[in-house]
Write an enzyme that holds these catalytic residues in place. Structure first.
Site, PDB file in Angstrom:
ATOM      1  N   HIS A  93       0.845  -1.207   0.000  1.00 31.86           N
ATOM      2  CA  HIS A  93       0.000   0.000   0.000  1.00 31.86           C
ATOM      3  C   HIS A  93       0.878   1.254   0.000  1.00 31.86           C
ATOM      4  O   HIS A  93       0.608   2.212  -0.720  1.00 31.86           O
ATOM      5  CB  HIS A  93      -0.892   0.060   1.255  1.00 31.86           C
ATOM      6  CG  HIS A  93      -1.920  -1.014   1.354  1.00 31.86           C
ATOM      7  ND1 HIS A  93      -2.077  -1.783   2.481  1.00 31.86           N
ATOM      8  CD2 HIS A  93      -2.865  -1.438   0.483  1.00 31.86           C
ATOM      9  CE1 HIS A  93      -3.071  -2.645   2.303  1.00 31.86           C
ATOM     10  NE2 HIS A  93      -3.567  -2.452   1.094  1.00 31.86           N
ATOM     11  N   LYS A 109     -16.566  -7.764   9.246  1.00 32.64           N
ATOM     12  CA  LYS A 109     -17.296  -7.753  10.514  1.00 32.64           C
ATOM     13  C   LYS A 109     -16.324  -7.684  11.684  1.00 32.64           C
ATOM     14  O   LYS A 109     -16.589  -7.063  12.685  1.00 32.64           O
ATOM     15  CB  LYS A 109     -18.183  -8.983  10.609  1.00 32.64           C
ATOM     16  CG  LYS A 109     -19.405  -8.814   9.730  1.00 32.64           C
ATOM     17  CD  LYS A 109     -20.504  -9.814  10.011  1.00 32.64           C
ATOM     18  CE  LYS A 109     -21.668  -9.615   9.079  1.00 32.64           C
ATOM     19  NZ  LYS A 109     -21.506 -10.322   7.790  1.00 32.64           N
ATOM     20  N   ARG A 118      -1.552  -6.336  -8.220  1.00 33.40           N
ATOM     21  CA  ARG A 118      -0.356  -7.106  -7.871  1.00 33.40           C
ATOM     22  C   ARG A 118      -0.083  -8.231  -8.859  1.00 33.40           C
ATOM     23  O   ARG A 118       1.031  -8.511  -9.228  1.00 33.40           O
ATOM     24  CB  ARG A 118      -0.508  -7.714  -6.467  1.00 33.40           C
ATOM     25  CG  ARG A 118      -0.520  -6.686  -5.369  1.00 33.40           C
ATOM     26  CD  ARG A 118      -1.063  -7.255  -4.092  1.00 33.40           C
ATOM     27  NE  ARG A 118      -2.422  -7.724  -4.272  1.00 33.40           N
ATOM     28  CZ  ARG A 118      -3.203  -8.141  -3.305  1.00 33.40           C
ATOM     29  NH1 ARG A 118      -2.746  -8.211  -2.082  1.00 33.40           N
ATOM     30  NH2 ARG A 118      -4.443  -8.533  -3.552  1.00 33.40           N
ATOM     31  N   SER A 158      -2.921  -7.752   3.255  1.00 37.26           N
ATOM     32  CA  SER A 158      -3.189  -7.514   4.685  1.00 37.26           C
ATOM     33  C   SER A 158      -3.592  -8.826   5.362  1.00 37.26           C
ATOM     34  O   SER A 158      -3.202  -9.100   6.500  1.00 37.26           O
ATOM     35  CB  SER A 158      -4.319  -6.494   4.848  1.00 37.26           C
ATOM     36  OG  SER A 158      -3.972  -5.284   4.248  1.00 37.26           O
TER      37      SER A 158
END
Ligand code: PNS
Length: 170
Positions: free
Chosen positions: A24, A48, A97, A135
């Site tokens: 990022h 969530k 990517r 991530s």
């Protein structure tokens, strides 16, 4: 919030950033060279059970880019095109990517174009060493005791350790 002045060179880089990775960071730096102003827009309510709250993610990104006056950090909710319209952005930036990203990104770009034809999506490729980074993988590797140094900014490493100490990452 007061809308930003119209500009042809304002870009929004949207994402979950849970957490920010060096992939990022690479894309944000490339965008900051290309555009007058870049807004890193953190999506609220995506997952969530995110590891970091939106406020924590904003704090981390602020910390990493505090010396870049043309990089702003914000949160958004709802449709991305509505947020981009409010901020008078002319482009959305997304990182690509690998070919595996393409299908999802292609769908999103065309849906966003359908919703707001004046908004362009600009794809950028991160440096090769970050093409395998995500991530999700960072969280998994860290959780299982793997080394994430060099894959995330030092500030993210510190925050991951803080979460571990708080018993959130087990
Ligand atoms: O980093 P991510 O999680 O891949 O980012 C995905 C994101 C935030 C760009 C996407 O989920 C999004 O734009 N969500 C906002 C809701 C929206 O506008 N959906 C329609 C997109 S075509």
């Amino acid at each position: 919030m007061t809308p930003a002045a119209p500009t042809g060179r304002l870009a929004v880089f949207p994402g979950s950033f849970d957490p920010l990775t060096n992939g990022h960071v690479d894309i944000i730096l490339r965008s900051a060279h290309l555009f007058e102003h870049v807004i890193v827009a953190v999506l609220v309510n995506a997952e969530k059970q995110p590891l970091f709250t939106p406020a924590e993610r904003v704090t981390i990104i602020h910390e990493v880019f505090r010396e870049y006056p043309n990089v702003e950090v914000d949160t958004f909710d709802g449709l991305l095109v509505d947020y981009a319209r409010r901020r008078r952005a002319s482009a959305l930036v997304r990182g690509l990517r690998a070919v595996s990203d393409f299908e999802y990104e292609f769908q999103m770009a065309l849906m966003n174009r359908h919703l707001e034809p004046t908004l362009e999506t600009v794809f950028m490729m991160p440096a090769e060493q970050y093409t395998y980074l995500s991530s999700r993988l960072i969280k998994e590797v860290f959780k299982l005791g793997g080394e994430v140094r060099g894959l995330v900014p030092p500030a993210v490493e510190q925050w991951l350790r803080r979460k571990q100490e708080a018993g959130v990452v087990q």
